[in-house]
Design an enzyme around this catalytic site. Structure first.
Site, short mmCIF file in Angstrom:
data_model
loop_
_atom_site.label_atom_id
_atom_site.label_comp_id
_atom_site.label_asym_id
_atom_site.label_seq_id
_atom_site.Cartn_x
_atom_site.Cartn_y
_atom_site.Cartn_z
N THR A 179 0.84 -1.19 0.00
CA THR A 179 0.00 0.00 0.00
C THR A 179 0.88 1.25 0.00
O THR A 179 2.09 1.16 -0.26
CB THR A 179 -0.98 -0.03 1.20
OG1 THR A 179 -1.95 1.01 1.04
CG2 THR A 179 -0.29 0.19 2.53
N ASN A 180 0.30 2.42 0.26
CA ASN A 180 1.09 3.65 0.33
C ASN A 180 0.53 4.55 1.43
O ASN A 180 -0.38 4.16 2.14
CB ASN A 180 1.11 4.35 -1.03
CG ASN A 180 -0.29 4.70 -1.48
OD1 ASN A 180 -1.00 5.45 -0.82
ND2 ASN A 180 -0.72 4.11 -2.60
N ARG A 181 1.06 5.74 1.55
CA ARG A 181 0.78 6.58 2.72
C ARG A 181 -0.47 7.46 2.58
O ARG A 181 -0.74 8.29 3.44
CB ARG A 181 1.99 7.47 3.00
CG ARG A 181 3.20 6.68 3.51
CD ARG A 181 4.40 7.60 3.70
NE ARG A 181 4.03 8.82 4.39
CZ ARG A 181 4.58 10.01 4.15
NH1 ARG A 181 5.51 10.12 3.23
NH2 ARG A 181 4.18 11.07 4.81
#
Ligand code: PMT
Length: 403
Positions: A210-212
């Site tokens: 995933t990412n932030r």
């Protein structure tokens, strides 16, 4: 010009003394402030204090002869541009959630159609009690806005969450609610689709890539578009944010799911704004069982490219439709945004350098530049809520220009 009207309800928390400063600050900001004190609040702050600070008669008793209007609770409920309760106790929240109207404050709040803003202050255990949490969740779901209590030293001397929020934040939120209420409904009749948040690409049953992205940027756009009268669909990756009231929400997990939901939704939309951060890659194969640690051995994961969702939306762009993309960059933000603008057939890109303090992921502000065929317009640091309105202003102007 008529001054914006704030009805300020004060309940029996030890933080009632802060209501005096809240009233004073709102008057200074140009508001007409009418205070209602519950019986318990009067044990902690006087009617005289609130009258002096607000410059208006203060209402303390449902059955006292009316000071200003014949049917005071109804008149006040109707006059309010925002109904602020600060501080609000667990008891008040409980009564409001149950629809109890047994004093002037609860009766007036039940009769108002103005936005209601509640600044919580109570003992930590009372705040965390599932009954209080259920009441807050219910009221939120019907559009009541809450300012959460903050950590601090409570009346008992203990330190915990329960302290009334900062006066600055309360006053700012009240002024923002007034601005929103009085804002033009210039998107009425338009369909706006917004994407927000990250995607999650599974690796095995317990892990994912995933990412932030927190979703804050996209949710701010969806909220603003709804407030301005649009019919809004928000397609959201996993976030911890509350779904904005009045918006159709569709939840997705992976980039492929985003594509599947967004393509048909976008084909119906007047404006599509893609603030989501979809993962560009996914695991080539998703393991059926948890991948076991191989002591001493490196683990290789083969990634394959995900679909470019914005590009697919760009390929099916209708005449007259406005497509807006974002570009999250760590270097050469403007050059990269210009490339993406063409590749994805967008009308404009909101470029943000996510390495700059106050910009990008999981903060309430952003620093952006609008990039379109005509060039680049750099914007200063501003709250995401304000940037949301700027994006919608530009999208609407383009839509009108396209006729
Ligand atoms: O969510 P927040 O914490 O508030 O953070 C906000 C934000 C940084 C996520 C937001 O401001 C932002 O920049 N969103 C775009 C993130 C991104 O994926 O940027 P990109 O440069 O990789 O993609 C360019 C555009 O293509 C974006 O509109 C993106 O939604 C879209 N895209 C990207 C990859 C992909 N496979 N499909 C896409 O459609």
């Amino acid at each position: 010009m008529k001054k914006p009207c704030v009805v300020l309800g004060v309940t029996g928390s030890i933080a009632a003394y802060r209501a005096a400063d809240i009233a004073r600050r709102l008057v200074k900001a140009g508001c007409e402030v009418h205070c209602i004190l519950t019986k318990s609040a009067q044990e902690l702050i006087t009617e005289r204090t609130m009258e002096t600070m607000s410059g208006q008669p203060c209402i303390t008793d449902m059955f006292a002869p009316p000071k200003q209007w014949e049917v005071e609770h109804i008149e006040l409920a109707q006059r309010a541009d925002v109904f602020l309760v600060a501080p609000a106790t667990a008891n008040f929240v409980g009564k409001m959630a149950a629809g109890i109207a047994d004093d002037m404050l609860t009766t007036t709040v039940l009769a108002t159609k103005a936005p209601v803003l509640v600044a919580l202050a109570m003992n930590t255990n009372m705040y965390e009690n599932p009954v209080t949490q259920r009441n807050i969740a219910y009221l939120r779901s019907i559009g009541v806005r809450f300012l959460e209590p903050i950590e601090g030293t409570l009346a008992t001397g203990a330190v915990g969450k329960g302290h009334i929020p900062e006066t600055d934040d309360i006053v700012k939120a009240a002024l923002q609610a007034i601005a929103e209420k009085n804002a033009p409904r210039d998107l009425e009749g338009l369909r706006v689709v917004v994407t927000a948040g990250p995607t999650r690409e599974p690796i095995d049953p317990v892990r994912y890539l995933t990412n932030r992205s927190s979703g804050k940027m996209g949710y701010a756009i969806a909220r603003a578009a709804e407030r301005r009268g649009a019919d809004v669909t928000l397609i959201s990756g996993p976030t911890t944010l509350e779904a904005p009231a009045g918006v159709h929400i569709q939840n997705i997990l992976t980039t492929q799911e985003l594509l599947d939901i967004l393509l048909p939704a976008a084909s119906q939309a007047d404006i599509v704004i893609q603030a989501a951060a979809p993962a560009d890659y996914r695991a080539e194969t998703v393991a059926a069982q948890k991948i076991k640690k191989q002591d001493g051995e490196a683990l290789s994961l083969r990634l394959v490219e995900n679909p470019d969702v914005a590009r697919a939306v760009g390929e099916q762009k209708r005449e007259g439709q406005v497509l807006v993309g974002f570009a999250a960059e760590t270097e050469d933000a403007l050059a990269n945004a210009q490339r993406k603008l063409k590749k994805k057939n967008l009308d404009f890109i909101v470029a943000n350098d996510v390495t700059r303090p106050g910009a990008g992921f999981d903060v309430d502000t952003n620093i952006a530049a609008f990039v379109d065929e005509a060039g680049v317009k750099e914007l200063p640091l501003m709250p995401k809520d304000e940037l949301a309105d700027r994006i919608l202003d530009k999208a609407l102007a383009l839509l009108k220009a396209k006729g």
